[in-house]
Design a protein around this motif. Structure first.
Motif: not given
Length: 328
Positions: A251, A254, A271, A284-285, A289
């Motif tokens: 994160r 990102r 991730l 999920y993340d 992306q």
């Protein structure tokens, strides 16, 4: 100081690659006066389990030697050089514990807490942990704290942490940093102490402490915000196998944070590692992306895994994606 004040703590788990529950101890504590017991323990500490069993078994059975009972309990618990038997482990630990051996009292508490060879009984486990803890045995202090109220747990976690037991450093910091009765919301002093314990645990190699110290540095909670320092400790935690650290790093890269620049490739790498380790949030993340990168098939695969793993937002997004695909 108690015997655990010495820094020569050893853990039998992994001593000979046996994966036993085992206890920590100081060499001083584990060397009784008898020559035969010294030989028994020397083999045990060297991971020579067959030799240890050969010397310790008759010493336990014929002379009722407490140290030999502890060794035989550990061997029976792990199935090392003898057939695994939690019942026999319980028998030997009990005799050693009743003779006052703190490491045996600790292991006996573990068997009662986990219900190995005996009906689970947290109250009895607590009794044995307390007897061991009161002799200065840090792992027992830690496990005793886990069975107590938050107020009582603070004292025992702090005593174990001061004795150098790293898991207690993290758990004490967790208590200090959260709202817990009867203390209420953490004070600035609580947060500063929590961060201090996380730092000490991180410097000693504790993965959870490294993760939470990194988060504290990121948020500036209990310490001055330091994105570069946060990155350092989060990377340490990730290297030690923390999926949460990989998720946070993903994160950070990102979006970028403070002095840390955006890096889409690093974000994906972290991730993906967290997702492969089973983190549904990371799945999920990662899916989000990949969608942004127009890699819909791979994104859908990760979102489906997150949904199957019980992450509701992934299920909602999957339905939306399927709805948009079926529209003319």
């Amino acid at each position: 100081m108690g015997h655990n004040g010495r820094r020569d703590l050893r853990v039998f788990m992994g001593l000979a690659g046996l994966g036993l529950v085992g206890a920590a101890w100081s060499a001083e504590t584990m060397l009784p006066a008898g020559a035969a017991a010294r030989i028994c323990l020397a083999h045990f500490l060297a991971g020579q389990v067959r030799e240890a069993a050969a010397v310790c078994r008759p010493l336990a059975e014929k002379e009722n030697d407490p140290a030999a009972h502890f060794v035989m309990g550990t061997l029976y618990e792990g199935g090392a050089a003898v057939p695994r038997s939690y019942e026999k482990a319980l028998h030997h630990y009990t005799l050693a514990a009743e003779a006052g051996r703190p490491e045996a009292q600790y292991n006996l508490g573990l068997l009662y807490q986990r219900g190995l060879g005996v009906t689970p009984d947290a109250e009895v486990a607590q009794i044995w942990y307390r007897r061991s803890a009161e002799q200065g045995f840090a792992p027992a202090m830690h496990n005793l704290a886990s069975l107590l109220s938050p107020a009582a747990a603070r004292e025992w976690y702090r005593r174990a942490a001061l004795a150098g037991y790293t898991p207690a450093m993290n758990n004490l910091a967790q208590l200090l940093s959260r709202r817990t009765p009867p203390h209420g919301d953490p004070t600035a002093a609580d947060l500063a102490e929590a961060t201090s314990w996380w730092r000490r645990g991180a410097e000693k190699g504790d993965t959870e402490s490294a993760f939470w110290y990194g988060v504290a540095l990121l948020d500036g909670r209990g310490v001055t915000s330091d994105p570069t320092g946060a990155l350092h400790w989060l990377n340490k935690a990730a290297e030690r196998g923390s999926s949460d650290a990989h998720l946070i790093l993903g994160r950070i890269y990102r979006a970028g944070y403070g002095t840390v620049a955006k890096d889409g490739q690093k974000s994906l790498e972290h991730l993906r590692k967290a997702a492969e380790m089973g983190s549904t949030v990371a799945m999920y993340d990662l899916g989000l992306q990949l969608l942004a990168d127009d890699k819909q098939d791979e994104a859908l695969s990760w979102l489906q895994r997150a949904g199957a793993g019980g992450f509701p937002p992934a299920r909602v997004l999957i339905e939306k994606l399927r709805g948009s695909r079926t529209k003319p």
